[in-house]
Write an enzyme that holds these catalytic residues in place. Structure first.
Site, short mmCIF file in Angstrom:
data_model
loop_
_atom_site.label_atom_id
_atom_site.label_comp_id
_atom_site.label_asym_id
_atom_site.label_seq_id
_atom_site.Cartn_x
_atom_site.Cartn_y
_atom_site.Cartn_z
CD GLU A 113 5.75 4.52 -3.33
OE1 GLU A 113 5.29 5.52 -2.76
OE2 GLU A 113 5.66 3.37 -2.87
N GLY A 119 -2.89 3.93 5.33
CA GLY A 119 -2.43 5.28 5.00
C GLY A 119 -0.95 5.24 4.72
CG ASP A 120 0.27 3.11 1.64
OD1 ASP A 120 -0.54 3.90 1.12
OD2 ASP A 120 0.45 1.96 1.24
CE LYS A 158 -4.71 4.42 0.19
NZ LYS A 158 -4.64 3.65 1.42
CB VAL A 193 4.52 4.26 5.46
CG1 VAL A 193 3.61 5.27 6.14
CG2 VAL A 193 5.95 4.42 5.93
#
Lengths: 361, 361
Positions: free
Chosen positions: A65, A240-241, A245, A307
């Site tokens: 990313e 959870g990111d 997920k 996140v």
């Protein structure tokens, strides 16, 4: 690398050893405090930033990313991966680097490792959110998922929130044992830290003031079931990111007040990806600015659906830059040609080649 | 920077001096040829790449862009700026750096300057397009705009297209004089290069086989008027490369056959931003692959509407990596922690701090 002419525009480069050294000089608690202060100051300037959700490439083994952001004065980006199978290569799941540029010129002022820095800023961000969302009398925390990020979460909450009772749980008990060993050896200012390895999530969570979930599970799992959540808890959901997920039972989201970094990104990547597009969330910056309530009642369940947002890397890079320059840590490198005439890149190249030829004589 | 343990995963770092040295070792013509070969091979794999338009941040003084791309095996990105006023700070208008990562692990294998590399790959890309779009008997080129990129365009066309008659024009005559001096001193294989400074665009363009426009004008200007374009010309339009910045009279687009890199990006940034969203363009990779015609007739006007695409930086980074490793150019740096246990980032940090403490004793 080569000696540079006086007109050389230089870039500060921080490798992992440099960042470790900075942490050594400052001490981890002061480092976390400094990061929290920088994060708070930058979150209070939220409307000044040009924000966008990170740009992800998904491959078979993981994600890579890019996370850019700018306030019109500085521009930063981070490049970060997430590869759950990296252990078999002896590599961390998450690795990162980034840069800080001047908007006036586009020049790169800082190039830095961000693996260690990401772990620190994520923990500092969790602590910053908990300062306005957890009950003031919080002193116990369940830590579910005891991988690479968990030490930093534990230490941030111990140093900055006054947590002194930690309950650890991981499906892999050796992960909890590793974490417990590290925490036992950590030198913390003030009171002692009680650390207990639990047999289940339920055992760890029961009676805790704060629950931090930071597992590496892939897919939509329920690390935390709604039946375990008690009135007054603050939930710090870190694991959870990314799309697909999540860690939390959606029933938790329905009864908690949910606080997020940047809604367009969190709705794609966070726990709230399980909910409708108009599911109500509160932007954390508004709470910090006093524009929105944080925790209003002692029995309220608050949830920071973390996140990781580009602004946090901007803050980390700015903090690193200031600290490294003040303490003369890092190396100056040349990623920009030091041209006598800015229009004459070819002439600069010829000068370099003549310099090399002279050296070879 | 510090000595590293044997498990340290290292990253090759190329600064501007390293890239200049590589060019010195290979020679500029061989370097351009190698880049053209790499670009052609990668463009022939076009469908394998996950492509997107670059992500730009616009500030008062210029733009900063991120350009990511991946083929599922490697991932690359470039960070590049465009600041037309940089001359007053003694800095180039365009500066860049980038990285190459393994998709299997997300590890950063190469960090490199890309200022010099961008100039080289842009010129190599122009030459690659002209090889399939210009008339085979082309030997003269008008070069409109004589700034930092123009030397590389001139040399690429001289080395790779057989251009031996160059006509230069710039609104600033001193820019043309600078370019002419550099070209007079350049050692080129084979035949001599005739270089003439012209008094106007019209004088430079008249009778030329190829016209390259590479000005730094901002806004929608008409560097090239349709009345100057002759049958059979190949137009290499390099300067119009961001929203609101174009160089060509739209009438030229209406009568030329237009070839582009990645249509979603070119329709925002290239000369064709002046045309309707369904204006017909041909993807250059299809011509290279033999799927679409390039030049079909001697009297056809062909136009390469070049804006610079992420794939070209991927190619440049792969080329630099291979050449630097073969010739042992560059420095190995640590941007990834060399952890004994990939789950134990904190343990790695403690090891670093103990190492530093031991050094201080």
């Amino acid at each position: 690398m080569q000696a540079h002419a006086s007109r050389q525009p230089r870039t500060l480069f921080l490798d992992t050893h440099d960042v470790a050294r900075l942490i050594g000089i400052l001490g981890l608690p002061a480092c976390l405090r400094g990061l929290v202060d920088t994060l708070r100051a930058d979150y209070l300037r939220w409307p000044e930033f040009d924000k966008e959700a990170r740009i992800a490439a998904y491959t078979a083994q993981g994600t890579i990313e890019l996370m850019p952001i700018t306030d019109g004065t500085h521009y930063s980006f981070k490049c970060v991966n997430g590869h759950p199978g990296n252990g078999r290569y002896g590599l961390p799941t998450v690795m990162a680097m980034g840069a800080l540029l001047d908007c006036d010129t586009g020049m790169i002022r800082l190039l830095s490792e961000l693996t260690l820095s990401t772990a620190l800023r994520t923990a500092a961000m969790s602590a910053l959110a908990a300062q306005v969302l957890a009950r003031r009398d919080s002193h116990s925390m369940a830590l579910i998922g005891n991988g690479a990020q968990s030490d930093f979460q534990a230490l941030a909450f111990a140093c900055l929130l006054g947590v002194r009772d930690l309950r650890l749980y991981d499906v892999d008990r050796s992960a909890s044992e590793r974490l417990a060993r590290n925490l036992a050896a950590a030198e913390l200012p003030g009171r002692a830290l009680s650390v207990r390895i639990c047999e289940s999530t339920a055992q760890a969570v029961r009676g805790a003031d704060i629950v931090t979930t930071v597992t590496a599970f892939q897919g939509q799992t329920r690390v935390l079931d709604d039946s375990l959540v008690e009135p007054g808890m603050h939930l710090n959901a870190v694991g959870g990111d990314c799309p697909g997920k999540t860690e939390l039972d959606p029933d938790i989201l329905r009864r908690a007040d949910v606080f997020v970094e940047f809604p367009p990104q969190t709705r794609k990547e966070g726990e709230v990806q399980q909910m409708a597009a108009d599911f109500p969330v509160t932007e954390l910056w508004r709470v910090l600015a006093g524009d929105a309530p944080g925790r209003a009642r002692a029995d309220q369940v608050t949830l920071f659906d973390s996140v990781g947002f580009a602004l946090e890397d901007y803050s980390a890079l700015r903090f690193l830059q200031a600290q490294a320059q003040a303490r003369q840590v890092g190396t100056w490198v040349d990623v920009t040609p030091g041209q006598a005439d800015p229009r004459d890149l070819y002439g600069w190249l010829q000068g370099e080649l003549q310099g090399l030829a002279a050296l070879a004589l």
